[in-house]
Design a protein around this motif. Structure first.
Motif, PDB file in Angstrom:
ATOM      1  N   ASN A 176     -61.626 101.550  26.672  1.00 18.32           N
ATOM      2  CA  ASN A 176     -61.355 102.858  26.655  1.00 18.32           C
ATOM      3  C   ASN A 176     -62.247 103.648  27.590  1.00 18.32           C
ATOM      4  O   ASN A 176     -62.864 103.242  27.319  1.00 18.32           O
ATOM      5  CB  ASN A 176     -60.586 103.816  25.724  1.00 18.32           C
ATOM      6  N   LEU A 177     -62.121 104.619  27.765  1.00 19.72           N
ATOM      7  CA  LEU A 177     -62.916 105.878  28.545  1.00 19.72           C
ATOM      8  C   LEU A 177     -62.907 106.487  27.796  1.00 19.72           C
ATOM      9  O   LEU A 177     -62.568 106.852  26.960  1.00 19.72           O
ATOM     10  CB  LEU A 177     -62.192 105.943  30.067  1.00 19.72           C
ATOM     11  N   ARG A 178     -64.300 106.672  27.759  1.00 18.87           N
ATOM     12  CA  ARG A 178     -64.318 107.870  26.292  1.00 18.87           C
ATOM     13  C   ARG A 178     -65.561 109.840  27.308  1.00 18.87           C
ATOM     14  O   ARG A 178     -66.139 109.064  27.828  1.00 18.87           O
ATOM     15  CB  ARG A 178     -65.289 107.398  24.783  1.00 18.87           C
ATOM     16  N   PHE A 179     -64.920 109.859  26.636  1.00 23.38           N
ATOM     17  CA  PHE A 179     -66.002 111.688  27.036  1.00 23.38           C
ATOM     18  C   PHE A 179     -67.478 111.230  27.099  1.00 23.38           C
ATOM     19  O   PHE A 179     -67.322 111.104  26.116  1.00 23.38           O
ATOM     20  CB  PHE A 179     -65.181 112.899  26.331  1.00 23.38           C
ATOM     21  N   ALA A 180     -68.328 111.772  28.201  1.00 25.68           N
ATOM     22  CA  ALA A 180     -69.653 111.607  28.244  1.00 25.68           C
ATOM     23  C   ALA A 180     -70.530 113.238  27.702  1.00 25.68           C
ATOM     24  O   ALA A 180     -70.968 113.350  27.460  1.00 25.68           O
ATOM     25  CB  ALA A 180     -70.309 110.775  29.024  1.00 25.68           C
ATOM     26  N   GLN A 181     -70.058 113.349  29.163  1.00 28.51           N
ATOM     27  CA  GLN A 181     -70.596 114.901  29.676  1.00 28.51           C
ATOM     28  C   GLN A 181     -69.767 115.728  30.069  1.00 28.51           C
ATOM     29  O   GLN A 181     -69.187 115.506  31.376  1.00 28.51           O
ATOM     30  CB  GLN A 181     -71.540 114.557  30.054  1.00 28.51           C
ATOM     31  N   ALA A 182     -70.010 116.828  29.697  1.00 29.51           N
ATOM     32  CA  ALA A 182     -68.972 117.421  31.177  1.00 29.51           C
ATOM     33  C   ALA A 182     -70.675 118.993  31.581  1.00 29.51           C
ATOM     34  O   ALA A 182     -70.935 119.420  30.510  1.00 29.51           O
ATOM     35  CB  ALA A 182     -68.246 118.866  30.879  1.00 29.51           C
ATOM     36  N   VAL A 183     -70.456 119.608  32.584  1.00 29.38           N
ATOM     37  CA  VAL A 183     -70.958 120.626  33.039  1.00 29.38           C
ATOM     38  C   VAL A 183     -70.232 121.943  33.740  1.00 29.38           C
ATOM     39  O   VAL A 183     -69.042 121.651  34.259  1.00 29.38           O
ATOM     40  CB  VAL A 183     -72.534 120.552  34.236  1.00 29.38           C
ATOM     41  N   GLY A 184     -70.062 122.748  33.507  1.00 26.59           N
ATOM     42  CA  GLY A 184     -69.813 124.046  34.497  1.00 26.59           C
ATOM     43  C   GLY A 184     -68.078 124.377  33.390  1.00 26.59           C
ATOM     44  O   GLY A 184     -67.968 125.389  34.066  1.00 26.59           O
ATOM     45  N   ALA A 185     -68.031 123.613  32.345  1.00 24.25           N
ATOM     46  CA  ALA A 185     -66.819 123.923  31.902  1.00 24.25           C
ATOM     47  C   ALA A 185     -67.245 125.358  30.400  1.00 24.25           C
ATOM     48  O   ALA A 185     -68.284 125.629  29.865  1.00 24.25           O
ATOM     49  CB  ALA A 185     -65.834 122.918  30.831  1.00 24.25           C
ATOM     50  N   VAL A 186     -66.451 125.915  30.291  1.00 20.96           N
ATOM     51  CA  VAL A 186     -66.534 126.754  29.546  1.00 20.96           C
ATOM     52  C   VAL A 186     -66.656 125.726  27.719  1.00 20.96           C
ATOM     53  O   VAL A 186     -66.128 125.094  27.380  1.00 20.96           O
ATOM     54  CB  VAL A 186     -65.580 128.148  28.351  1.00 20.96           C
ATOM     55  N   ASP A 187     -67.109 126.502  26.732  1.00 23.14           N
ATOM     56  CA  ASP A 187     -68.034 125.478  26.018  1.00 23.14           C
ATOM     57  C   ASP A 187     -66.454 125.069  24.611  1.00 23.14           C
ATOM     58  O   ASP A 187     -66.779 124.557  24.162  1.00 23.14           O
ATOM     59  CB  ASP A 187     -69.002 126.190  24.762  1.00 23.14           C
ATOM     60  N   ASP A 188     -66.137 126.162  24.882  1.00 23.56           N
ATOM     61  CA  ASP A 188     -64.467 126.293  23.610  1.00 23.56           C
ATOM     62  C   ASP A 188     -63.825 124.776  24.122  1.00 23.56           C
ATOM     63  O   ASP A 188     -62.882 124.746  23.364  1.00 23.56           O
ATOM     64  CB  ASP A 188     -64.211 127.616  23.093  1.00 23.56           C
ATOM     65  N   LEU A 189     -64.180 124.806  25.681  1.00 24.55           N
ATOM     66  CA  LEU A 189     -63.346 123.677  26.692  1.00 24.55           C
ATOM     67  C   LEU A 189     -63.678 122.420  25.731  1.00 24.55           C
ATOM     68  O   LEU A 189     -62.876 121.544  26.197  1.00 24.55           O
ATOM     69  CB  LEU A 189     -63.067 123.779  27.673  1.00 24.55           C
ATOM     70  N   ILE A 190     -65.125 122.443  25.821  1.00 23.21           N
ATOM     71  CA  ILE A 190     -65.729 121.254  25.633  1.00 23.21           C
ATOM     72  C   ILE A 190     -65.631 119.830  24.521  1.00 23.21           C
ATOM     73  O   ILE A 190     -65.383 119.403  23.980  1.00 23.21           O
ATOM     74  CB  ILE A 190     -67.252 120.465  26.404  1.00 23.21           C
ATOM     75  N   GLU A 191     -66.102 121.560  23.439  1.00 24.88           N
ATOM     76  CA  GLU A 191     -64.968 120.354  22.140  1.00 24.88           C
ATOM     77  C   GLU A 191     -64.187 119.694  21.540  1.00 24.88           C
ATOM     78  O   GLU A 191     -64.923 118.752  21.190  1.00 24.88           O
ATOM     79  CB  GLU A 191     -65.470 122.060  20.845  1.00 24.88           C
ATOM     80  N   PRO A 192     -62.837 120.150  22.233  1.00 26.67           N
ATOM     81  CA  PRO A 192     -62.061 119.066  21.977  1.00 26.67           C
ATOM     82  C   PRO A 192     -62.167 117.883  22.636  1.00 26.67           C
ATOM     83  O   PRO A 192     -61.426 117.501  22.554  1.00 26.67           O
ATOM     84  CB  PRO A 192     -60.911 120.075  22.844  1.00 26.67           C
ATOM     85  N   LEU A 193     -62.761 118.264  24.034  1.00 26.57           N
ATOM     86  CA  LEU A 193     -63.125 116.580  24.689  1.00 26.57           C
ATOM     87  C   LEU A 193     -64.541 116.454  23.931  1.00 26.57           C
ATOM     88  O   LEU A 193     -63.980 114.360  24.112  1.00 26.57           O
ATOM     89  CB  LEU A 193     -63.370 116.718  25.669  1.00 26.57           C
ATOM     90  N   ARG A 194     -64.724 116.002  23.290  1.00 26.10           N
ATOM     91  CA  ARG A 194     -65.546 115.361  22.299  1.00 26.10           C
ATOM     92  C   ARG A 194     -64.944 114.011  21.878  1.00 26.10           C
ATOM     93  O   ARG A 194     -66.122 113.069  21.704  1.00 26.10           O
ATOM     94  CB  ARG A 194     -67.061 115.803  21.089  1.00 26.10           C
ATOM     95  N   ASN A 195     -64.294 114.183  21.955  1.00 30.97           N
ATOM     96  CA  ASN A 195     -63.362 112.561  21.163  1.00 30.97           C
ATOM     97  C   ASN A 195     -62.503 112.026  21.568  1.00 30.97           C
ATOM     98  O   ASN A 195     -61.593 111.828  21.470  1.00 30.97           O
ATOM     99  CB  ASN A 195     -63.192 112.897  19.465  1.00 30.97           C
ATOM    100  N   TYR A 196     -62.393 112.903  22.881  1.00 32.83           N
ATOM    101  CA  TYR A 196     -61.356 111.875  23.540  1.00 32.83           C
ATOM    102  C   TYR A 196     -61.302 110.770  24.176  1.00 32.83           C
ATOM    103  O   TYR A 196     -62.765 110.475  24.905  1.00 32.83           O
ATOM    104  CB  TYR A 196     -61.419 113.158  25.376  1.00 32.83           C
ATOM    105  N   GLN A 197     -60.394 110.229  24.388  1.00 36.14           N
ATOM    106  CA  GLN A 197     -60.089 108.910  24.711  1.00 36.14           C
ATOM    107  C   GLN A 197     -59.287 108.912  25.482  1.00 36.14           C
ATOM    108  O   GLN A 197     -57.934 109.159  25.219  1.00 36.14           O
ATOM    109  CB  GLN A 197     -60.815 107.588  23.919  1.00 36.14           C
ATOM    110  N   ILE A 198     -59.324 107.404  26.688  1.00 34.82           N
ATOM    111  CA  ILE A 198     -58.345 106.934  27.622  1.00 34.82           C
ATOM    112  C   ILE A 198     -58.596 105.612  27.501  1.00 34.82           C
ATOM    113  O   ILE A 198     -59.411 105.046  28.034  1.00 34.82           O
ATOM    114  CB  ILE A 198     -58.652 107.720  28.593  1.00 34.82           C
ATOM    115  N   PRO A 199     -57.256 105.097  26.810  1.00 37.23           N
ATOM    116  CA  PRO A 199     -57.046 103.933  26.859  1.00 37.23           C
ATOM    117  C   PRO A 199     -57.176 103.378  28.126  1.00 37.23           C
ATOM    118  O   PRO A 199     -56.523 103.397  29.319  1.00 37.23           O
ATOM    119  CB  PRO A 199     -55.648 103.055  25.938  1.00 37.23           C
TER     120      PRO A 199
END
Length: 167
Positions: A108-131
């Motif tokens: 799968n693809l797993r979330f690694a890092q984000a820049v420029g996004a608002v912090d409250d949008l990054i938190e739900p992405l921390r465990n985001y995975q895509i088969p």
């Protein structure tokens, strides 16, 4: 003894004849100057475009140098990725970017890092995975094919509206 003759021109013919020559010469000069002005304008536009392209190349090279310095000097993987992502965003001119890494073990693809996004949008992405097998997902298709995709207008695209990444 010598005798000389010449034809006497009328003053009218002399006055208007010279004026016509001057007008033709002036019109020729003006049209030549207009052509030169257009040529100079075209050359200026070409030089301006080349200058912009050169500035972009210099900015890219500077960012590449900064990224290589970061790779050598930063030991923490998360800080290194954050630094490189910030450089990437500044070079490309985007206001935000997200990095997913391929996890071969879990396929799968797993979330690694984000820049420029608002912090409250990054938190739900921390465990985001895509088969990787989910070919309906544009990120999985890009990862599987290795072919980049650019979505110019997300609003009018067929991407799923509720996706966390699009927020």
């Amino acid at each position: 003894e010598y005798e000389m003759w010449w034809e006497k021109k009328s003053l009218w013919k002399l006055f208007f004849g010279r004026r016509a020559v001057k007008r033709e010469v002036l019109q020729s000069l003006v049209s030549e100057m207009e052509r030169d002005k257009d040529l100079i304008r075209q050359k200026y536009e070409q030089v301006t475009k080349l200058n912009v392209a050169l500035e972009e190349k210099v900015a890219s090279l500077i960012s590449l140098q900064e990224a290589s310095q970061a790779v050598v000097s930063i030991l923490d993987e998360e800080s290194l990725i954050q630094t490189i992502m910030n450089l990437l965003v500044s070079v490309i001119g985007f206001n935000r970017a997200i990095l997913f890494l391929v996890d071969d073990k879990q396929e799968n693809l797993r979330f690694a890092q984000a820049v420029g996004a608002v912090d409250d949008l990054i938190e739900p992405l921390r465990n985001y995975q895509i088969p990787l097998g989910r070919m309906s997902n544009i990120l999985a298709r890009v990862a599987a094919s290795g072919t980049p995709r650019f979505v110019k207008d997300v609003e009018s695209s067929n991407l799923r509206r509720g996706n966390l990444i699009l927020n």
